[in-house]
Write an enzyme that holds these catalytic residues in place. Structure first.
Site, PDB file in Angstrom:
ATOM      1  N   LYS A  22       0.832  -1.204   0.000  1.00 13.07           N
ATOM      2  CA  LYS A  22       0.000   0.000   0.000  1.00 13.07           C
ATOM      3  C   LYS A  22       0.869   1.258   0.000  1.00 13.07           C
ATOM      4  CE  LYS A  22      -1.861   1.612   4.077  1.00 13.07           C
ATOM      5  NZ  LYS A  22      -1.636   3.049   4.321  1.00 13.07           N
ATOM      6  N   ASN A  23       1.859   1.265   0.900  1.00 14.72           N
ATOM      7  CA  ASN A  23       2.637   2.488   1.069  1.00 14.72           C
ATOM      8  C   ASN A  23       3.631   2.736  -0.063  1.00 14.72           C
ATOM      9  OD1 ASN A  23       1.201   2.961   3.345  1.00 14.72           O
ATOM     10  ND2 ASN A  23       2.858   2.472   4.791  1.00 14.72           N
ATOM     11  N   ARG A  96      -4.433  10.274   4.585  1.00 15.14           N
ATOM     12  CA  ARG A  96      -3.378  11.242   4.720  1.00 15.14           C
ATOM     13  C   ARG A  96      -2.476  11.287   3.484  1.00 15.14           C
ATOM     14  NH1 ARG A  96      -0.225  13.930   8.460  1.00 15.14           N
ATOM     15  NH2 ARG A  96       1.978  13.720   7.986  1.00 15.14           N
ATOM     16  N   CYS A 120      -5.661   7.958   9.496  1.00 12.34           N
ATOM     17  CA  CYS A 120      -5.989   7.198  10.699  1.00 12.34           C
ATOM     18  C   CYS A 120      -6.038   8.081  11.935  1.00 12.34           C
ATOM     19  CB  CYS A 120      -4.927   6.127  10.924  1.00 12.34           C
ATOM     20  SG  CYS A 120      -5.277   4.592  10.098  1.00 12.34           S
ATOM     21  N   ARG A 125      -1.156  14.568  13.063  1.00  9.34           N
ATOM     22  CA  ARG A 125      -0.151  14.261  12.048  1.00  9.34           C
ATOM     23  C   ARG A 125       0.060  15.511  11.212  1.00  9.34           C
ATOM     24  NH1 ARG A 125      -1.931   8.486   9.657  1.00  9.34           N
ATOM     25  NH2 ARG A 125       0.244   8.254   9.088  1.00  9.34           N
ATOM     26  N   ASP A 308       3.817   0.696  12.153  1.00 14.04           N
ATOM     27  CA  ASP A 308       2.607   0.057  11.627  1.00 14.04           C
ATOM     28  C   ASP A 308       2.446  -1.381  12.114  1.00 14.04           C
ATOM     29  OD1 ASP A 308       1.869   2.330  10.322  1.00 14.04           O
ATOM     30  OD2 ASP A 308       2.577   1.696   8.354  1.00 14.04           O
ATOM     31  N   ARG A 400      -8.787  -0.783   4.458  1.00 16.37           N
ATOM     32  CA  ARG A 400      -7.938   0.289   3.907  1.00 16.37           C
ATOM     33  C   ARG A 400      -6.567  -0.257   3.535  1.00 16.37           C
ATOM     34  NH1 ARG A 400      -6.892   5.271   7.447  1.00 16.37           N
ATOM     35  NH2 ARG A 400      -5.475   5.489   5.703  1.00 16.37           N
TER      36      ARG A 400
END
Ligand code: UD1
Length: 423
Positions: A22-23, A96, A120, A125, A308, A400
């Protein structure tokens, strides 16, 4: 809303596979708008966050087409023509990572309007590092009424030192610097594998990015970039979650596709708790202890233990022999899941950024609710290692970042089902 039903107490065995990260996909999709061309990403996971980024690109006028390549999902972004330079608030709020679009659009179009990004519920943040970096490169940014409007007829290379190695800020600034005039040096840059992956994509697009993976990244600006193609790296957080789930149930399994070189700190932690871990060409094999040994844990920027995986590791330690201390140093509040875990019989004391876990002999199934993504993964792990049935609400948060989590765990013999309300 969907929920999960989990029948716990079974050792997980067999094999399951990890998908694309995902990231890594999210910044890669943003990078696609740097080129007035088409860019294809292969091994793209089906995740709500990826859908949100796709919606942002479509809103800008790009087309995004899905296809299958050798059984893997591919997305092709055609960003030849962009029709807008602003992202609607409803899309920004979904996650984000929408902030990435700022650096890329500013570099491509000289102008961008966004609103404060969402994400989240894990503490404040801020995006100050993103904004001050872009300003150093010559952007004028106005913040008013929740809107952020950035303009730069031209971006210029700059020497930028990040006060904290923020992953998102490093990626945003790398993208902006790609089309800036001159050389940008990012000091104290984040070193995550996803940063290396983004640098590889940018270089494949014709950029000149060096040093990614280290703490100083040098980007020599180029006049334009072209489309490229990239296979997304495996999701190390998803892999770590399944390794912890298997270990938490005292099972043994292969997590296919997991890259051990991206998971050093996690594998070391698993070994400290008595799990056996072995890296092979096809993935990582793990064998969980009957009960884990207590171990202290501190999250840190890469190559430290990933924040995470802090909640999933916390869930794993709930049944450990002895007392563990878990310290979160990356985010301000990331123990929200503790209240839910206590419903399952966990003995957890949270004080600020530290959690003290007194290992319990057994956990018991309960009705719990996920409030955010990684806390949700922790609830799944706790439910798998608990006795009896659990119900986990708030599945949309888990979706997500985990593609079909129930199917991937069923492949390991877990008794877990997705139920849709009213179905
Ligand atoms: C990324 C990951 C997320 C992961 C996090 C840390 C993506 C899409 N998300 O998020 O899964 O948990 O890295 O590994 O890749 N900070 C500031 N000012 C800024 C930016 C960040 O103070 O301008 C602070 C944050 O509040 C936080 C810390 O820095 O406390 C880390 O944030 P950052 O590394 O930026 O995380 P993200 O890029 O948002």
């Amino acid at each position: 809303m969907d929920h999960l039903l989990v029948q716990g107490g079974r050792s997980l065995e067999g094999e399951t596979a990890v998908g694309g990260a995902k990231n890594a996909v999210l910044p890669a999709l943003a990078a696609a708008v740097l080129a007035a061309d088409t860019t294809t990403l292969v091994n793209v996971p089906r995740l709500r966050d990826v859908d949100a980024m796709t919606a942002i690109l479509r809103g800008l006028g790009a087309t995004v087409e899905e296809s299958l390549e050798a059984g893997e999902r591919a997305l092709t972004v055609d960003a030849r023509r962009l029709a807008a330079v602003s992202v609607p608030d409803a899309l920004m709020r979904q996650m984000r990572s929408s902030i990435f679009i700022m650096g890329a659009l500013l570099a491509r179009c000289g102008e961008v309007t966004v609103t404060q990004p969402g994400g989240c519920a894990i503490g404040p943040r801020p995006i100050d590092l993103h904004l001050s970096g872009l300003r150093r490169m010559g952007a004028e940014i106005e913040e008013a009424g929740g809107y952020l409007r950035a303009r730069a007829r031209k971006l210029y290379g700059a020497d930028i030192t990040l006060a904290f190695p923020s992953v998102g800020a490093t990626e945003n600034l790398m993208m902006a610097a790609t089309l800036a005039e001159g050389v940008t040096v990012l000091h104290n840059a984040a070193r995550e594998p996803e940063i290396v992956s983004l640098a590889e994509l940018l270089n494949a697009m014709g950029a000149d990015v060096r040093g990614a993976g280290g703490d100083t990244i040098v980007i020599r600006g180029v006049r334009r970039v072209h489309g490229a193609r990239q296979r997304v790296i495996p999701d190390r957080i998803e892999a770590g979650t399944y390794l912890l789930a298997v270990a938490a149930t005292g099972g043994r399994a292969l997590v296919r596709g997991a890259r051990a070189d991206h998971l050093d700190a996690v594998l070391a932690f698993l070994r400290d708790t008595g799990a056996e871990v072995e890296a092979s060409a096809d993935g990582i094999r793990v064998r969980g202890p009957r009960r884990p040994l207590a171990a202290d844990l501190r999250t840190l920027p890469y190559p430290g233990f990933p924040t995470d995986l802090q909640n999933p590791a916390l869930a794993y330690l709930l049944r450990a022999e002895g007392t563990s201390v878990v310290t979160e140093t990356v985010f301000e509040s990331r123990f929200r899941v503790a209240d839910e875990l206590r419903r399952m019989g966990a003995s957890l004391h949270v004080d600020g950024r530290t959690a003290i876990v007194r290992g319990a002999q057994r956990l018991t199934g309960a009705w719990v609710e996920a409030h955010e993504l990684r806390g949700g993964a922790a609830l799944v792990i706790a439910a798998l290692s608990a006795e009896g049935e659990s119900r986990i609400d708030g599945l949309q948060h888990i979706d997500r970042g985990y593609e079909r989590i129930e199917e991937k765990l069923r492949a390991l013999g877990a008794e877990i089902e997705r139920r849709t309300e009213g179905a």
